[in-house]
Design a protein around this motif. Structure first.
Motif, short mmCIF file in Angstrom:
data_model
loop_
_atom_site.label_atom_id
_atom_site.label_comp_id
_atom_site.label_asym_id
_atom_site.label_seq_id
_atom_site.Cartn_x
_atom_site.Cartn_y
_atom_site.Cartn_z
N ASN B 289 11.90 4.22 -1.76
CA ASN B 289 11.49 2.82 -1.72
C ASN B 289 11.21 2.36 -0.30
N GLU B 292 7.93 3.74 0.89
CA GLU B 292 6.78 3.06 0.29
C GLU B 292 6.46 1.74 1.00
N THR B 293 7.49 1.14 1.63
CA THR B 293 7.24 -0.11 2.34
C THR B 293 6.69 0.12 3.74
N SER B 311 6.09 10.19 -2.33
CA SER B 311 5.56 8.84 -2.12
C SER B 311 4.10 8.80 -2.58
#
Lengths: 181, 331, 160
Positions: B289, B292-293, B311
């Motif tokens: 997560n 992904e940011t 990813s």
């Protein structure tokens, strides 16, 4: 067609003997199945039924022996309930390849029945292994080849000497005279 | 740097003026020299004791600034600025404890781990951007002063130095201005240079973390892209069936047990090394997560329970050749 | 026995000895190191309703229900490294089979629904090329040296 009479039929006496041999080989097969496994490997069996094949090779014509072997394989398959399953094809191919090599070995008079049995035992194991490999699409089973070859020696000797004694006994009874053409 | 580094460079056949063998050789040697410079400042294991990190450690707790070279100063400065406590350049004492454990094959005494842990922490590291006066004649104009406030502290830049060194070697090759293409491979850190003549993407074999002799797939890389892996298979020892590797969790003092390996792709070699260490210490899904940011990085995460997380930007760039007991998780 | 029988006998024994030597030489080159599991089984058939029979005596064991395809290519090195016993349940032609991995010993078929139990009695395999065959279930479990990653020559570098 020396083994058939003018009407193309096998003489009754010979037919009875052949049927007896089929029954005997089936009986031996059953006995063998009752003996607990000796080696936990596919195809390793005593091969007692081969005794009958060897005897017959010395008493009957080759094509008659072939019929007998095929009959035995099918009947055993039906009785054991594995007809047309992998197990059936495996034991069938073993029996057939073993018969073919023994029939070939028989033509060389330099081999006695013991030699013929040794050839048969090895061919029996190799034939089974080839069928297992073919059916399962895996060459992995050839790992067992050395064991199967080694096992073929005592197995061949056992069937060979049994067959030799049986043939001698049969000849002594004069029974074989009646079945030679 | 404790690893084999290979720099492979070829002349671009399409170039108007092909570089000579000598030019190529010089470019590669200059590139190696650049890496050496990083190593000379950051390598704690340098036998000569010349590395700047060792001087910093020697002055720890004395209240004096130590002037260090540009590379070491940049690395400590960057890591401190980014601020994530999982990547800590002051883990030296803790790493020493685990180095001994690895050599002897026995678990360290928890008290020793706790004692070492007490001598770590980025809050006890001060950086001075003004080069202190006494270092005016120093060799690196962009260096700075570093001070560790407690005795027994020491720096370890193992988590980022190699990726940074690869980046600097790549910059050196670029600066040569030669029409070349090639690859810099420092084991767990790789960076590509230019484009292959056949126009295909660079293909990098990804080591199976559970079986170092095998590759589980190929990663397709663009030109000028870097990649790094942090894995529990790179440096470890085993005790009672548990693998104790070199990637230590700064809050506990013990190896991070969330993942087998984390691979990070980015344009910059420093980023790949930094984030592969950081993500490795996070639980797999949290790591994914986070990745992904961050637009600058892409990642492949192999979790401890043999799940593979990829990813979104990398999915189409991996050719899996072998997945064995792994499960590919597609969120 | 004729002289030629003896020659034949000697020949067969030599062939077997040679085969053993070759096998030994080849098989011990690596134990479980670098080996992968190869599992061949018939296409997924419906459970034959024999599970209770097969699963007797497996209380307290964590069975992983899986398929041959999922086990295919499993790295023995990885299993050894994980260091824990594993039990997988797969479907054969006649019923369920339970595969058992034990660190240091290898892989065995622990339970199988078949009449002859040849596969179960084969015991553990742990060397390259060894296999367990269950003919009635049409299942082969073997250990193989992995197909060397043919792509390896193609790649520009390996990330370690």
């Amino acid at each position: 067609m020396p083994s058939f009479n003018d009407h193309g039929r096998i003489p009754a006496r010979k037919l009875v003997l052949l049927a007896l041999m089929v029954a005997l080989s089936m009986g031996l097969h059953a006995v063998e199945n009752m003996i607990p496994f000796l080696f936990p490997m596919p195809g390793i069996k005593l091969g007692l039924a081969n005794i009958i094949t060897v005897i017959c090779l010395y008493l009957f014509q080759r094509r008659e022996v072939l019929i007998m072997v095929v009959l035995r394989v099918i009947l055993v398959g039906l009785i054991a309930g594995n007809f047309l399953t992998p197990g059936f094809w495996i034991s069938g191919s073993g029996a057939l390849i073993s018969f073919l090599s023994m029939a070939a070995a028989c033509r060389f008079p330099k081999f006695s029945s013991v030699g013929v049995s040794l050839v048969g035992a090895a061919a029996h194991n190799i034939g089974q292994l080839m069928m297992v490999s073919l059916l399962m699409g895996s060459k992995a089973v050839f790992y067992y080849l050395p064991w199967l070859l080694a096992w073929a020696v005592p197995m061949g000797l056992l069937t060979g000497f049994s067959a030799k004694a049986a043939i001698k006994a049969l000849r002594n009874t004069g029974l074989d005279d009646t079945i030679e053409p | 740097m404790g690893t084999m580094v290979s720099i492979e460079v070829h002349a671009d056949p399409k170039a108007d003026k092909a570089p000579t063998q000598n030019q190529l050789k010089e470019a590669v040697l200059a590139s190696f020299d650049r890496m050496e410079r990083v190593s000379a400042q950051t390598d704690r294991y340098e036998a000569s004791g010349a590395a700047d990190v060792q001087k910093v450690a020697a002055a720890a707790g004395t209240g004096r600034w130590t002037t260090v070279g540009d590379d070491l100063f940049y690395l400590t400065d960057q890591v401190q600025k980014r601020g994530n406590l999982l990547v800590d350049p002051t883990l030296g004492p803790l790493i020493d404890v685990w180095d001994i454990a690895r050599e002897t094959g026995t678990l360290p005494d928890p008290a020793a781990v706790a004692a070492a842990l007490a001598r770590t922490g980025m809050d006890k590291m001060a950086l001075n951007h003004e080069v202190p006066a006494e270092a005016a004649g120093g060799q690196s104009p962009n260096g700075g002063g570093i001070m560790l406030t407690e005795a027994g502290m020491s720096l370890d830049l193992g988590a980022v130095a190699k990726g940074y060194a690869v980046e600097k070697a790549w910059e050196s090759l670029q600066a040569s201005g030669l029409p070349i293409y090639g690859i810099i491979n420092a084991g767990g850190n790789i960076k590509t240079l230019g484009q292959k003549p056949d126009g295909t993407m660079w293909k990098i074999g990804i080591t199976d973390p559970t079986d170092k002799t095998r590759c589980m797939g190929n990663l397709l890389m663009l030109q000028g892209e870097a990649v790094a892996t942090s894995g529990d298979y790179q440096k470890y020892f085993e005790s009672e069936g548990i693998r104790y590797h070199h990637l230590l969790e700064p809050s506990t003092g013990y190896p991070g047990m969330e993942n087998h390996a984390v691979l990070v792709v980015a344009a910059n070699g420093f980023d790949t090394d930094y984030y592969s260490t950081l993500l490795f210490l996070l639980p797999s899904e949290e790591a994914l997560n986070l990745a992904e940011t961050l637009p600058e990085i892409e990642t492949i995460i192999v979790s401890r329970d043999n799940k593979i997380y990829v990813s979104s930007g990398l999915k189409s760039r991996i050719e899996w050749t072998y997945q064995g007991g792994f499960t590919l998780v597609t969120p | 026995m004729s002289r030629h029988d003896w020659i034949l006998l000697a020949g067969m024994m030599m062939a077997a000895a040679l085969a053993f030597t070759l096998l030994h030489w080849w098989g011990t080159a690596s134990q479980t190191e670098g080996l992968v599991l190869h599992v061949a089984a018939p296409a997924q058939t419906a459970a034959a309703g024999t599970e209770n029979e097969v699963l007797e005596g497996l209380d307290g064991i964590r069975l992983e229900e899986t398929t041959a395809a999922a086990l295919e290519g499993m790295s023995m090195t990885r299993l050894e490294a994980a260091g824990e016993e594993r039990y997988w349940q797969i479907q054969g032609a006649q019923g369920t089979l339970v595969l058992h991995f034990e660190p240091g010993r290898g892989i065995e078929i622990l339970k199988a629904h078949c009449p002859d139990q040849v596969c179960v009695r084969t015991g553990f395999i742990q060397k390259a090329g060894q296999s367990i065959v269950c003919v009635p279930n049409e299942v082969i479990v073997s250990l193989q040296t992995p197909y060397k990653n043919t792509e390896k020559e193609d790649v520009d570098a390996i990330l370690q």
